[in-house]
Design a protein around this motif. Structure first.
Motif, PDB file in Angstrom:
ATOM      1  N   PHE A   1       0.678  -1.231   0.088  1.00 13.91           N
ATOM      2  CA  PHE A   1      -0.035   0.006   0.072  1.00 13.91           C
ATOM      3  C   PHE A   1       0.869   1.264   0.108  1.00 13.91           C
ATOM      4  N   PRO A   2       1.747   1.145   1.009  1.00  8.14           N
ATOM      5  CA  PRO A   2       2.825   2.205   0.642  1.00  8.14           C
ATOM      6  C   PRO A   2       3.416   2.492  -0.690  1.00  8.14           C
ATOM      7  N   ALA A   3       3.645   1.344  -1.536  1.00  4.27           N
ATOM      8  CA  ALA A   3       4.258   1.486  -2.636  1.00  4.27           C
ATOM      9  C   ALA A   3       3.244   2.027  -3.660  1.00  4.27           C
ATOM     10  N   ARG A   4       2.068   1.715  -3.560  1.00  6.96           N
ATOM     11  CA  ARG A   4       0.782   2.118  -4.392  1.00  6.96           C
ATOM     12  C   ARG A   4       0.713   3.821  -4.064  1.00  6.96           C
ATOM     13  N   ARG A   5       1.071   4.125  -3.133  1.00  6.78           N
ATOM     14  CA  ARG A   5       0.819   5.301  -2.548  1.00  6.78           C
ATOM     15  C   ARG A   5       2.023   6.458  -3.322  1.00  6.78           C
ATOM     16  N   ALA A   6       3.116   5.801  -3.306  1.00  4.74           N
ATOM     17  CA  ALA A   6       4.342   6.309  -3.918  1.00  4.74           C
ATOM     18  C   ALA A   6       3.985   6.379  -5.558  1.00  4.74           C
ATOM     19  N   MET A   7       3.632   5.515  -5.883  1.00  4.49           N
ATOM     20  CA  MET A   7       3.128   5.252  -7.427  1.00  4.49           C
ATOM     21  C   MET A   7       2.282   6.122  -7.962  1.00  4.49           C
ATOM     22  N   LYS A   8       1.332   6.536  -7.154  1.00  8.55           N
ATOM     23  CA  LYS A   8       0.040   7.570  -7.509  1.00  8.55           C
ATOM     24  C   LYS A   8       0.634   9.137  -7.087  1.00  8.55           C
ATOM     25  N   LEU A   9       1.804   9.274  -6.768  1.00  3.50           N
ATOM     26  CA  LEU A   9       2.050  10.698  -6.480  1.00  3.50           C
ATOM     27  C   LEU A   9       2.220  11.461  -7.833  1.00  3.50           C
ATOM     28  N   SER A  10       1.668  12.659  -7.899  1.00  6.44           N
ATOM     29  CA  SER A  10       1.709  13.570  -9.168  1.00  6.44           C
ATOM     30  C   SER A  10       3.156  13.998  -8.935  1.00  6.44           C
ATOM     31  N   ALA A  11       3.980  13.672 -10.201  1.00  6.73           N
ATOM     32  CA  ALA A  11       5.219  13.920 -10.347  1.00  6.73           C
ATOM     33  C   ALA A  11       5.671  15.452  -9.982  1.00  6.73           C
ATOM     34  N   LEU A  12       4.823  16.294 -10.588  1.00  6.92           N
ATOM     35  CA  LEU A  12       5.110  17.746 -10.483  1.00  6.92           C
ATOM     36  C   LEU A  12       4.904  18.124  -8.935  1.00  6.92           C
ATOM     37  N   ASN A  13       3.779  17.808  -8.298  1.00  2.17           N
ATOM     38  CA  ASN A  13       3.720  18.134  -6.797  1.00  2.17           C
ATOM     39  C   ASN A  13       4.573  17.511  -5.888  1.00  2.17           C
ATOM     40  N   ALA A  14       5.221  16.254  -6.641  1.00 11.67           N
ATOM     41  CA  ALA A  14       6.442  15.744  -5.695  1.00 11.67           C
ATOM     42  C   ALA A  14       7.591  16.517  -5.735  1.00 11.67           C
ATOM     43  N   ILE A  15       7.721  17.057  -7.101  1.00  7.93           N
ATOM     44  CA  ILE A  15       9.017  17.926  -7.050  1.00  7.93           C
ATOM     45  C   ILE A  15       8.967  19.041  -6.277  1.00  7.93           C
ATOM     46  N   ARG A  16       7.674  19.962  -6.200  1.00  7.10           N
ATOM     47  CA  ARG A  16       7.588  20.901  -5.698  1.00  7.10           C
ATOM     48  C   ARG A  16       7.365  20.936  -4.097  1.00  7.10           C
ATOM     49  N   ALA A  17       7.141  19.715  -3.624  1.00  2.00           N
ATOM     50  CA  ALA A  17       7.113  19.392  -2.038  1.00  2.00           C
ATOM     51  C   ALA A  17       8.321  19.868  -1.468  1.00  2.00           C
ATOM     52  N   ASP A  18       8.128  20.502  -0.571  1.00  2.00           N
ATOM     53  CA  ASP A  18       9.385  21.199   0.202  1.00  2.00           C
ATOM     54  C   ASP A  18       9.721  20.243   1.212  1.00  2.00           C
ATOM     55  N   MET A  19      11.056  20.136   1.279  1.00  5.14           N
ATOM     56  CA  MET A  19      11.768  19.196   1.965  1.00  5.14           C
ATOM     57  C   MET A  19      12.428  19.804   3.251  1.00  5.14           C
TER      58      MET A  19
END
Lengths: 229, 462
Positions: B444-462
């Motif tokens: 389930f975590p892997a599915r979650r990772a898979m479904k992350l939108s690429a753009l939002n993921a890049i923009r995410a603040d770390m």
């Protein structure tokens, strides 16, 4: 010959109840083997435009045709394959994987393309040489300067021999001297390999390196300036 | 790559693996305890000798309580365990052979060596083979063998040189433990005298003039049996009619002797019509035993077989095993939740990385594979270490000097037995299972990772 065609592109964001129009009716053509610059102030919609062309976002209206293929209708799966085969990215904040070495970061796109280990190592080494980092191959991103990290990122963008490379504020985090080095490097490689390069920036000095400068303002194309006639 | 990102989060990975280790060790140890118990059962069944033989007892004190319906008329008459009844037993489905057994004790002497008491079993010669007796030397009893005897494997070992200090045969103790011993006499060829009277070996000075001398006869050994069970190994076998005659003769002699002293000797005819004391019924296989024994009880006899108490014992241990397994399952569940938690945190933390990988061309399946592999590594590592831990635990349990603990876990048997038994398939299954748990909880975590939108993921603040 037009490589990328944008027809009446619109992008509207919904922020709760409000609707924010980022792009209004943009129609543009990008030719093969030319260097473009999308110039505009913060909030002008230039980054949004780049994301649309690269298939990272979907337009609210209009069509994007890349090499005769409609990007706006592609599924997540098809987009992944499209990015793998045709485009490369350079980001403002480099976005290297912190656990991997420079060489491994450059190799990553080839791993996803299932290129055999031997070939991808050789190719990655050549690419690192091209960006002048062959002696830093086994360093982790945390052990390199910003300029060096961006070089790795450029090497990674070009390793797949993509038809188009997109760079979003590639020099935003760098000092002036490094900025020009980086611009020379990236445009040099693009010209050498006759690849289309689209750079997004707010810096007019950087825009001078491009063949065509497209001024974007409030989600519209203000003017198109051809530097090399 | 997976290893490296796990290594980067050493502490968290370690803690997650620790959860899996405990879960696996728990399950493996619990199952190993259960396995050891069933192994012990198997051993017990082996020790019982032939488990397909039912002992049927005659005589009124063994009468089965009347069961409602069926065979009531038969029960109104005294049930006698006679030849007629044995023929009836033979007709019960699943019965291979039925024979009466009479037993008595005898004394033996060969040169300077003696046996002070050994069981003599009278059996019908035709049933011997069917009952599973096999000769290692010579042959089995045959019809009409009047003075012939077949001896058990440990018969010879019971001979010892009698003197004032020695009262038993040490060789016999060793032989019963399965140690090969040097024979004192050759049972097949040396002369052996036998009597049911103790005076054959104990030379008491007797001033009584009226004593009748004990009847002594020559033992004619025709064969030695292969090892079968404790009882058979130590006995000698003769034709049932011969043994019956020997018993009758000895009773007569004793009666005469007692009467000569003026003792009351009771009813001479007390043995008439009581039939045999014991009948052995051999069944085709273990599955028939219970039904055959019920049929015999219907006829009004008490039937006993070695495995009759085993069923309830076995269901008890199965219950115990299920309980222990449940404890293990709960700890594995907790470990699985631990893995899922770790992977979810990892996905959140690496949102940006995932985005980058997507942008530079990672397929959805690539992303999923990365997270599933990490989860499976955690599971498999934990599984291996858990098996290691349970091997250690098992070793400690088996070698511990904690008598009370051993008694609690070991139950019916004394030391020397294993408390915990870990087989190679158990190890393999445990590692496989924990890797599977890892994969499952990583899905389930892997599915979650898979479904992350690429753009939002890049923009995410770390």
């Amino acid at each position: 010959m037009d490589m990328i065609t944008l027809n009446h592109i619109k992008k509207i964001y919904r922020m709760g109840q409000e609707r924010i129009t980022a792009l209004k009716d943009i129609t543009l053509n990008f030719e093969k083997a030319k260097i473009y610059c999308l110039l505009g102030t913060s909030g002008s919609g230039k980054s949004t435009l780049l994301n649309l062309i690269a298939g990272l976002e979907k337009p609210s209206g209009g069509e994007i045709i890349f090499n005769g293929k409609h990007i706006e209708t592609m599924s997540e799966k098809q987009l992944a394959l499209f990015r793998q085969l045709y485009v490369g990215f350079v980001f403002q904040s480099y976005n290297l994987l912190p656990t991997l070495t420079a060489l491994e970061n450059v190799t990553l796109p080839l791993i996803f393309r299932r290129v055999p280990t031997k070939i991808r190592k050789k190719k990655a080494m050549e690419m690192l040489k091209a960006v002048g980092l062959e002696n830093r191959a086994n360093h982790k991103p945390s052990e390199m300067s910003g300029g060096q990290q961006q070089r790795v990122s450029i090497a990674r963008a070009f390793i797949n021999e993509p038809q188009a490379v997109f760079a979003d504020e590639p020099t935003g985090n760098l000092d002036t001297k490094t900025t020009f080095e980086m611009m020379d490097l990236i445009t040099g490689i693009a010209r050498n390999r006759s690849q289309t390069l689209i750079i997004v920036t707010h810096d007019t000095e950087i825009a001078d390196c491009a063949d065509v400068v497209i001024h974007i303002r409030d989600g519209e194309v203000e003017s198109i300036e051809n530097n090399r006639k | 790559m997976c290893f490296r990102s796990l290594y980067k989060r050493k502490l968290r990975t370690f803690l997650t693996i620790l959860g899996v280790i405990i879960g696996t060790a728990c399950i493996v140890t619990m199952i190993s305890l259960g396995l050891a118990v069933s192994a012990r059962f198997d051993g017990m069944i082996d020790d019982m000798g032939d488990v397909t033989i039912i002992n049927v007892y005659g005589g009124n004190q063994y009468m089965a309580p009347a069961v409602a319906g069926g065979g009531a008329s038969a029960r109104n008459q005294p049930t006698v365990l006679d030849d007629n009844m044995i023929t009836q037993f033979n007709r019960i489905p699943g019965v291979v052979a039925a024979t009466a057994i009479v037993s008595t004790y005898g004394y033996f002497k060969s040169g300077k060596y003696s046996i002070t008491g050994c069981q003599i079993l009278g059996i019908s010669p035709s049933a011997m083979e069917a009952l599973g007796y096999a000769p290692s030397q010579g042959r089995l009893l045959e019809m009409g063998d009047k003075s012939a005897a077949i001896v058990g494997r440990n018969f010879e070992a019971q001979f010892y040189k009698m003197d004032n200090r020695t009262y038993y045969s040490e060789r016999y103790e060793q032989a019963m433990q399965g140690i090969e011993i040097e024979p004192l006499i050759d049972v097949m060829s040396d002369r052996i005298n036998m009597s049911l009277d103790y005076r054959l070996v104990y030379s008491y000075e007797s001033a009584e003039e009226n004593t009748t001398l004990p009847k002594i006869q020559k033992l004619n050994v025709m064969g030695v049996l292969e090892s079968k069970d404790y009882n058979a190994d130590s006995s000698i076998f003769m034709d049932i009619t011969v043994v019956q005659q020997m018993i009758k003769d000895e009773q007569k002699r004793q009666q005469a002797e007692n009467e000569s002293y003026g003792y009351y000797s009771g009813n001479q005819n007390q043995n008439r019509n009581t039939g045999y004391d014991r009948v052995l019924v051999k069944c085709k296989d273990l599955d028939n035993v219970r039904s055959v024994s019920e049929a015999i009880q219907e006829l009004g006899f008490y039937a006993e077989f070695p495995t009759q108490y085993l069923d309830s014992l076995q269901s008890m241990t199965q219950g115990l095993q299920a309980m222990l397994g449940a404890v293990g399952a709960v700890s594995m569940l907790v470990a699985a939740i631990g893995i899922a938690n770790t992977m979810v945190m990892s996905v959140v933390e690496r949102t940006r990385e995932i985005g980058v990988m997507k942008v530079i061309g990672a397929k959805l399946s690539d992303i999923r594979k990365i997270f599933l592999t990490e989860a499976a590594i955690i599971g498999a590592f934990g599984g291996c270490a858990g098996v290691g831990l349970s091997l250690l635990l098992s070793f400690l349990l088996n070698n511990s000097q904690l008598e009370l603990f051993q008694m609690f876990l070991g139950g019916m048997d004394s030391g020397g037995e294993k408390i915990s038994l870990i087989t190679s398939w158990l190890c393999g299954a445990a590692i496989g299972f924990s890797a599977f748990v890892g994969l499952f909880s990583g899905y389930f975590p892997a599915r979650r990772a898979m479904k992350l939108s690429a753009l939002n993921a890049i923009r995410a603040d770390m």
